[in-house]
Design a protein around this motif. Structure first.
Motif, mmCIF file in Angstrom:
data_model
loop_
_atom_site.group_PDB
_atom_site.id
_atom_site.type_symbol
_atom_site.label_atom_id
_atom_site.label_comp_id
_atom_site.label_asym_id
_atom_site.label_seq_id
_atom_site.Cartn_x
_atom_site.Cartn_y
_atom_site.Cartn_z
ATOM 1 N N MET A 81 0.836 -1.202 0.000
ATOM 2 C CA MET A 81 0.000 0.000 0.000
ATOM 3 C C MET A 81 0.874 1.257 0.000
ATOM 4 O O MET A 81 0.592 2.238 -0.703
ATOM 5 N N ALA A 82 1.942 1.228 0.792
ATOM 6 C CA ALA A 82 2.851 2.375 0.860
ATOM 7 C C ALA A 82 3.545 2.607 -0.476
ATOM 8 O O ALA A 82 3.758 3.758 -0.886
ATOM 9 N N ASP A 83 3.887 1.541 -1.168
ATOM 10 C CA ASP A 83 4.521 1.664 -2.486
ATOM 11 C C ASP A 83 3.589 2.363 -3.482
ATOM 12 O O ASP A 83 4.029 3.149 -4.329
ATOM 13 N N LEU A 84 2.296 2.080 -3.404
ATOM 14 C CA LEU A 84 1.328 2.709 -4.300
ATOM 15 C C LEU A 84 1.291 4.222 -4.087
ATOM 16 O O LEU A 84 1.110 5.000 -5.037
ATOM 17 N N ALA A 85 1.457 4.646 -2.854
ATOM 18 C CA ALA A 85 1.361 6.073 -2.538
ATOM 19 C C ALA A 85 2.450 6.895 -3.218
ATOM 20 O O ALA A 85 2.240 8.084 -3.520
ATOM 21 N N LYS A 92 1.149 15.592 0.349
ATOM 22 C CA LYS A 92 2.529 15.360 0.799
ATOM 23 C C LYS A 92 2.585 14.598 2.115
ATOM 24 O O LYS A 92 3.447 13.730 2.318
ATOM 25 N N GLU A 93 1.652 14.878 3.005
ATOM 26 C CA GLU A 93 1.666 14.184 4.299
ATOM 27 C C GLU A 93 1.361 12.696 4.129
ATOM 28 O O GLU A 93 1.932 11.851 4.820
ATOM 29 N N ILE A 94 0.490 12.368 3.173
ATOM 30 C CA ILE A 94 0.201 10.962 2.882
ATOM 31 C C ILE A 94 1.458 10.285 2.329
ATOM 32 O O ILE A 94 1.807 9.162 2.721
ATOM 33 N N LYS A 95 2.130 10.961 1.407
ATOM 34 C CA LYS A 95 3.355 10.399 0.830
ATOM 35 C C LYS A 95 4.426 10.192 1.903
ATOM 36 O O LYS A 95 5.090 9.154 1.942
ATOM 37 N N PHE A 152 -7.241 8.762 -3.999
ATOM 38 C CA PHE A 152 -6.287 7.791 -3.428
ATOM 39 C C PHE A 152 -5.951 8.167 -1.991
ATOM 40 O O PHE A 152 -5.918 7.301 -1.107
ATOM 41 N N ASP A 153 -5.669 9.432 -1.773
ATOM 42 C CA ASP A 153 -5.273 9.882 -0.430
ATOM 43 C C ASP A 153 -6.311 9.467 0.615
ATOM 44 O O ASP A 153 -5.963 8.954 1.689
ATOM 45 N N ALA A 189 6.263 -2.054 20.392
ATOM 46 C CA ALA A 189 6.670 -0.967 19.498
ATOM 47 C C ALA A 189 5.651 -0.781 18.377
ATOM 48 O O ALA A 189 5.344 0.354 17.985
ATOM 49 N N ILE A 190 5.139 -1.903 17.854
ATOM 50 C CA ILE A 190 4.116 -1.830 16.805
ATOM 51 C C ILE A 190 2.864 -1.150 17.336
ATOM 52 O O ILE A 190 2.287 -0.271 16.684
ATOM 53 N N GLU A 191 2.440 -1.555 18.526
ATOM 54 C CA GLU A 191 1.238 -0.946 19.111
ATOM 55 C C GLU A 191 1.409 0.559 19.279
ATOM 56 O O GLU A 191 0.551 1.349 18.860
ATOM 57 N N THR A 192 2.530 0.954 19.858
ATOM 58 C CA THR A 192 2.763 2.374 20.128
ATOM 59 C C THR A 192 2.879 3.187 18.837
ATOM 60 O O THR A 192 2.236 4.237 18.680
ATOM 61 N N GLY A 193 3.689 2.679 17.907
ATOM 62 C CA GLY A 193 3.924 3.415 16.675
ATOM 63 C C GLY A 193 2.686 3.526 15.807
ATOM 64 O O GLY A 193 2.388 4.599 15.251
ATOM 65 N N GLN A 194 1.950 2.432 15.690
ATOM 66 C CA GLN A 194 0.796 2.454 14.797
ATOM 67 C C GLN A 194 -0.400 3.187 15.410
ATOM 68 O O GLN A 194 -1.230 3.741 14.692
ATOM 69 N N GLN A 195 -0.482 3.215 16.727
ATOM 70 C CA GLN A 195 -1.521 4.030 17.357
ATOM 71 C C GLN A 195 -1.316 5.505 17.006
ATOM 72 O O GLN A 195 -2.281 6.227 16.720
ATOM 73 N N ALA A 196 -0.051 5.945 17.033
ATOM 74 C CA ALA A 196 0.249 7.335 16.692
ATOM 75 C C ALA A 196 -0.086 7.623 15.226
ATOM 76 O O ALA A 196 -0.607 8.699 14.890
ATOM 77 N N GLU A 197 0.192 6.649 14.355
ATOM 78 C CA GLU A 197 -0.101 6.831 12.934
ATOM 79 C C GLU A 197 -1.606 6.822 12.663
ATOM 80 O O GLU A 197 -2.092 7.542 11.786
ATOM 81 N N VAL A 198 -2.344 6.030 13.403
ATOM 82 C CA VAL A 198 -3.806 6.033 13.280
ATOM 83 C C VAL A 198 -4.353 7.412 13.628
ATOM 84 O O VAL A 198 -5.210 7.963 12.914
ATOM 85 N N GLN A 199 -3.860 7.977 14.707
ATOM 86 C CA GLN A 199 -4.317 9.317 15.103
ATOM 87 C C GLN A 199 -3.980 10.339 14.026
ATOM 88 O O GLN A 199 -4.792 11.213 13.691
ATOM 89 N N GLN A 200 -2.773 10.213 13.460
ATOM 90 C CA GLN A 200 -2.360 11.125 12.399
ATOM 91 C C GLN A 200 -3.285 11.017 11.189
ATOM 92 O O GLN A 200 -3.695 12.029 10.612
ATOM 93 N N MET A 201 -3.628 9.786 10.783
ATOM 94 C CA MET A 201 -4.493 9.595 9.617
ATOM 95 C C MET A 201 -5.926 10.036 9.891
ATOM 96 O O MET A 201 -6.605 10.538 8.990
ATOM 97 N N GLN A 202 -6.375 9.869 11.120
ATOM 98 C CA GLN A 202 -7.715 10.361 11.470
ATOM 99 C C GLN A 202 -7.777 11.886 11.343
ATOM 100 O O GLN A 202 -8.762 12.439 10.872
ATOM 101 N N ASP A 203 -6.711 12.543 11.749
ATOM 102 C CA ASP A 203 -6.634 13.999 11.593
ATOM 103 C C ASP A 203 -6.556 14.391 10.128
ATOM 104 O O ASP A 203 -7.137 15.387 9.691
ATOM 105 N N LEU A 204 -5.827 13.579 9.345
ATOM 106 C CA LEU A 204 -5.713 13.830 7.912
ATOM 107 C C LEU A 204 -7.068 13.778 7.217
ATOM 108 O O LEU A 204 -7.379 14.596 6.348
ATOM 109 N N LEU A 205 -7.862 12.800 7.582
ATOM 110 C CA LEU A 205 -9.176 12.627 6.943
ATOM 111 C C LEU A 205 -10.090 13.829 7.155
ATOM 112 O O LEU A 205 -10.977 14.104 6.335
ATOM 113 N N LYS A 206 -9.858 14.574 8.213
ATOM 114 C CA LYS A 206 -10.695 15.732 8.499
ATOM 115 C C LYS A 206 -10.478 16.848 7.480
ATOM 116 O O LYS A 206 -11.354 17.706 7.284
ATOM 117 N N ARG A 207 -9.324 16.834 6.826
ATOM 118 C CA ARG A 207 -9.046 17.905 5.849
ATOM 119 C C ARG A 207 -8.970 17.395 4.411
ATOM 120 O O ARG A 207 -8.864 18.197 3.485
#
Length: 208
Positions: A81-85, A92-95, A152-153, A189-207
């Motif tokens: 999925m990341a390669d497609l981006a 830019k934030e998605i990339k 796509f974003d 580490a996966i739990e911590t890191g991906q929780q932060a990324e989920v929050q980031q993407m949720q914020d992204l979806l708002k804009r």
């Protein structure tokens, strides 16, 4: 006769004293030797009874194996999925986030492959990824491949949130049920890191 008898008695006394001295020295030497051996044994016993840094393969259980076998294809799909981006995203934030995901998960895939090899367990086969938490269907993947720009974003963020939440669930299971310290550390580490990324993407979806 009196002088001769005295000399014999004196000689006998010296011989007895010498024997007593030798016996005492011998006993002391034996005792010292015994103490030295005891000391040597007691100092070496802990070293021989304690295992040297035990490899990861000595501590794993079925939950650790399942974690690695499931998380490898899960990560592989996230990398796809990341390669497609790189060529389809417009934000830019998605990339940047996609590049970050790939940079984190590619090495983790190699790490988990190494664990399975050291544990004498098989790597996941092509069909093992189906039904895992958050995994994308082939239809979802085709839709994402067909999308470009803002469409796509938005799809990327929505699908990756679900994907990450599935990985977080698996990571929590590993922390609760696993035995291998390295596997549990990676799960945390996966739990911590991906929780932060989920929050980031949720914020992204708002804009988006």
């Amino acid at each position: 006769m009196g002088t001769t008898r005295l000399r014999k008695l004196a000689l006998a006394g010296l011989t007895t004293s010498a024997l007593a001295l030798l016996t005492a020295c011998g006993g002391s030497a034996d005792s010292t030797s015994g103490r030295d051996m005891s000391t040597t044994m007691s100092s070496s016993a802990p070293a021989s009874s304690q295992p040297s840094s035990a490899p990861s393969s000595a501590t794993f259980n079925d939950a650790d194996v399942m974690f690695a076998q499931m998380m490898i294809p899960h990560h592989q799909q996230a990398v796809e999925m990341a390669d497609l981006a790189a060529t389809r995203a417009s934000d830019k934030e998605i990339k940047d986030l996609a590049a970050k995901i790939k940079a984190a998960q590619d090495p983790e895939i190699q790490t988990m492959r190494g664990w399975l090899k050291s544990w004498g367990k098989e790597e996941p086969s092509g069909g093992m990824g189906h039904g895992m938490p958050g995994i994308m269907s082939e239809e979802d993947m085709k839709k994402l491949e067909a999308a470009k720009g803002a469409a796509f974003d938005k799809q990327f963020a929505q699908l990756m949130i679900a994907h990450h939440n599935g990985a977080i669930d698996m990571a929590r299971t590993e922390q609760a049920q696993g035995s291998d310290a390295e596997a549990k550390d990676l799960a945390k580490a996966i739990e911590t890191g991906q929780q932060a990324e989920v929050q980031q993407m949720q914020d992204l979806l708002k804009r988006l």
